[in-house]
Design a protein around this motif. Structure first.
Motif, PDB file in Angstrom:
ATOM      1  N   THR A 124      16.310 -24.669  -7.526  1.00 60.13           N
ATOM      2  CA  THR A 124      16.936 -23.649  -7.758  1.00 60.13           C
ATOM      3  C   THR A 124      16.032 -22.720  -8.675  1.00 60.13           C
ATOM      4  OG1 THR A 124      18.956 -24.599  -7.565  1.00 60.13           O
ATOM      5  CG2 THR A 124      18.991 -22.335  -8.317  1.00 60.13           C
ATOM      6  N   ASN A 174      20.211 -23.243  -1.413  1.00 62.68           N
ATOM      7  CA  ASN A 174      21.267 -24.197  -2.269  1.00 62.68           C
ATOM      8  C   ASN A 174      22.183 -24.910  -1.492  1.00 62.68           C
ATOM      9  OD1 ASN A 174      20.882 -24.677  -5.067  1.00 62.68           O
ATOM     10  ND2 ASN A 174      21.302 -22.655  -5.484  1.00 62.68           N
ATOM     11  N   ASN A 175      22.535 -23.946  -0.620  1.00 57.71           N
ATOM     12  CA  ASN A 175      23.643 -24.716   0.459  1.00 57.71           C
ATOM     13  C   ASN A 175      22.840 -25.844   1.245  1.00 57.71           C
ATOM     14  OD1 ASN A 175      25.728 -23.229  -0.621  1.00 57.71           O
ATOM     15  ND2 ASN A 175      25.647 -21.657   0.890  1.00 57.71           N
ATOM     16  N   SER A 196      29.433 -19.168   4.021  1.00 57.84           N
ATOM     17  CA  SER A 196      28.568 -18.872   2.662  1.00 57.84           C
ATOM     18  C   SER A 196      28.505 -17.251   2.947  1.00 57.84           C
ATOM     19  CB  SER A 196      27.290 -19.560   2.570  1.00 57.84           C
ATOM     20  OG  SER A 196      26.403 -18.988   3.771  1.00 57.84           O
ATOM     21  N   THR A 249      18.131 -17.510  -2.202  1.00 53.38           N
ATOM     22  CA  THR A 249      18.499 -18.443  -3.040  1.00 53.38           C
ATOM     23  C   THR A 249      19.603 -19.308  -2.671  1.00 53.38           C
ATOM     24  OG1 THR A 249      17.316 -17.370  -4.644  1.00 53.38           O
ATOM     25  CG2 THR A 249      18.268 -19.279  -5.513  1.00 53.38           C
ATOM     26  N   LEU A 250      20.766 -18.636  -2.736  1.00 49.88           N
ATOM     27  CA  LEU A 250      22.085 -19.298  -2.325  1.00 49.88           C
ATOM     28  C   LEU A 250      22.192 -20.144  -1.048  1.00 49.88           C
ATOM     29  CD1 LEU A 250      24.447 -16.381  -3.507  1.00 49.88           C
ATOM     30  CD2 LEU A 250      24.146 -18.649  -4.487  1.00 49.88           C
ATOM     31  N   ALA A 285      20.367 -27.630   0.453  1.00 43.56           N
ATOM     32  CA  ALA A 285      20.092 -28.720  -0.511  1.00 43.56           C
ATOM     33  C   ALA A 285      21.283 -29.678  -0.714  1.00 43.56           C
ATOM     34  CB  ALA A 285      19.539 -28.209  -1.853  1.00 43.56           C
ATOM     35  N   THR A 286      22.393 -28.762  -0.687  1.00 45.32           N
ATOM     36  CA  THR A 286      23.763 -29.464  -1.130  1.00 45.32           C
ATOM     37  C   THR A 286      24.245 -30.367  -0.013  1.00 45.32           C
ATOM     38  OG1 THR A 286      24.629 -27.722  -2.656  1.00 45.32           O
ATOM     39  CG2 THR A 286      26.291 -29.010  -1.676  1.00 45.32           C
ATOM     40  N   THR A 310      13.720 -27.182 -11.518  1.00 41.68           N
ATOM     41  CA  THR A 310      14.939 -27.686 -10.334  1.00 41.68           C
ATOM     42  C   THR A 310      14.250 -26.730  -9.304  1.00 41.68           C
ATOM     43  OG1 THR A 310      16.142 -26.214 -10.834  1.00 41.68           O
ATOM     44  CG2 THR A 310      16.416 -28.244 -11.920  1.00 41.68           C
ATOM     45  N   GLU A 323      19.825 -33.360  -8.935  1.00 44.64           N
ATOM     46  CA  GLU A 323      19.222 -31.830  -8.746  1.00 44.64           C
ATOM     47  C   GLU A 323      17.804 -32.233  -7.973  1.00 44.64           C
ATOM     48  OE1 GLU A 323      19.473 -28.896  -9.106  1.00 44.64           O
ATOM     49  OE2 GLU A 323      21.063 -28.575 -10.781  1.00 44.64           O
TER      50      GLU A 323
END
Ligand SMILES: O=P(O)(O)OC[C@H]1O[C@](O)(COP(=O)(O)O)[C@@H](O)[C@@H]1O
Ligand SMILES: [Mg+2]
Ligand SMILES: [Mg+2]
Length: 337
Positions: A8, A30-31, A83, A26-27, A33-34, A6, A188
């Protein structure tokens, strides 16, 4: 499948062992990508949820905004501002940089984005996308506009998401280019295109031919030589493609090579180019170079340009390395003449 990686997992693996890596990058990704998954969902529902068509407003650049230009901008801001990873954001759709609300902590990155690229294509159901660029910033300090005006070579990450037949995320953190396909069943992004490389030579070019009479001599020469095909100085036939979604044109070139030109032209001599340096040209230049290609204004390497304005426009020429070098050579010859 058990061996699927994935997004992440991929980022964590890349960050592992990097000095000072704290997990915030990384976070942050991820945000992003979300947010892009949410945008993909809206784009995919289209007319069913009433998001197509014009909003009847203009953005800072005087362009008529589509409803989705505004919706996607808001999705990006909302997914990122709380975030704690960001010092600030800048969007193609908004006049000034976006401040992080006071109640949230300020982090060490800046994100710049074009929330919906190719939005003129949205109502005809063609591929559109989101482009993003990440810079480091001074932690805990409110960034000024000047903090965003940094050379493309300072980017720590750049990427784009394509909302096409598949939704795909293409990413570089300065260590090659990788492509991930959204698996809608599990929500994902899965690594599907490892270490994307642009072929050095090509027989395909992309340019908006309707502007031909406004081009400068080096571009006219290059395109004329391509059009002359086997009988001309290139000695081979060329194909032409123009999708008018930068994201889709970049993806095609990453996949099968080619060259893209949106040069300076004389339609409006005061306008430096069509594409935006910070939201479009720089992130794409970083990706293209990392995939073995080249990106130039015609006279300078894109990643070396010192931005003067947050919404600055720039001539953009990128793709297979040898082809870009040829066009840059034509610019040099023309300035020497
Ligand atoms: O309509 P034209 O002049 O060919 O312009 C096409 C170019 O404009 C853009 O659509 C600009 O992007 P936006 O949709 O974000 O304004 C590029 O993606 C594309 O390559
Ligand atoms: Mg755009
Ligand atoms: Mg846009």
């Amino acid at each position: 499948m058990d061996d699927q990686i994935t997004l992440t997992q991929f980022i964590i693996e890349q960050q592992r062992g990097l000095p000072g890596a704290s997990g915030t990058f990384t976070l942050l990704l991820n945000n992003i990508a979300t947010a892009c998954k949410q945008i993909s969902h809206r784009v995919n529902r289209g007319a069913l949820i009433g998001v197509l068509g014009s909003a009847g407003t203009e953005n800072v650049q005087g362009e008529v905004q589509k409803k989705l230009d505004i919706i996607t901008h808001e999705i990006m801001v909302k997914a990122l501002d709380w975030s704690g990873h960001l010092g600030g954001m800048a969007s193609e759709e908004i006049d000034a940089p976006i401040k992080i609300p006071k109640q949230y902590p300020k982090g060490k990155y800046l994100v710049l984005f074009d929330p919906l690229d190719g939005s003129s294509n949205i109502d005809i159901n063609l591929t559109v996308g989101t482009i993003f660029s990440v810079l480091r910033c001074r932690e805990g300090v409110e960034p000024e506009t000047e903090d965003f005006l940094r050379r493309g070579s300072e980017q720590v990450c750049a990427g784009f998401v394509l909302y096409g037949p598949s939704t795909m995320l293409v990413l570089t953190t300065g260590n090659g280019v990788n492509g991930f396909t959204l698996d809608p069943d599990i929500g994902e992004f899965i690594l599907t295109h490892h270490n994307m490389r642009i072929p050095e030579e090509t027989s395909e070019f992309a340019i908006n031919m309707s502007n031909q009479r406004f081009w400068e001599p080096p571009v006219k020469r290059y395109v004329e030589e391509c059009l002359a095909g086997e009988d001309g100085p290139r000695g081979k036939n060329f194909n032409m493609r123009w999708i008018a979604s930068l994201v889709a044109d970049v993806y095609r070139i990453l996949t099968r090579g080619g060259v893209y030109l949106y040069p300076y032209d004389l339609r409006d001599p005061n306008r430096a180019g069509r594409l935006r340096l910070l939201y479009e040209a720089n992130p794409m230049a970083f990706i293209i170079e990392q995939a073995g290609g080249a990106c130039s204004t015609g006279t300078e390497r894109m990643l070396d340009i010192k931005p003067q304005d947050i919404h600055q426009r720039i001539p953009l020429i990128f793709g297979s390395k040898k082809e870009v070098e040829r066009i840059v050579g034509y610019y040099q010859q023309s300035s020497n003449d």
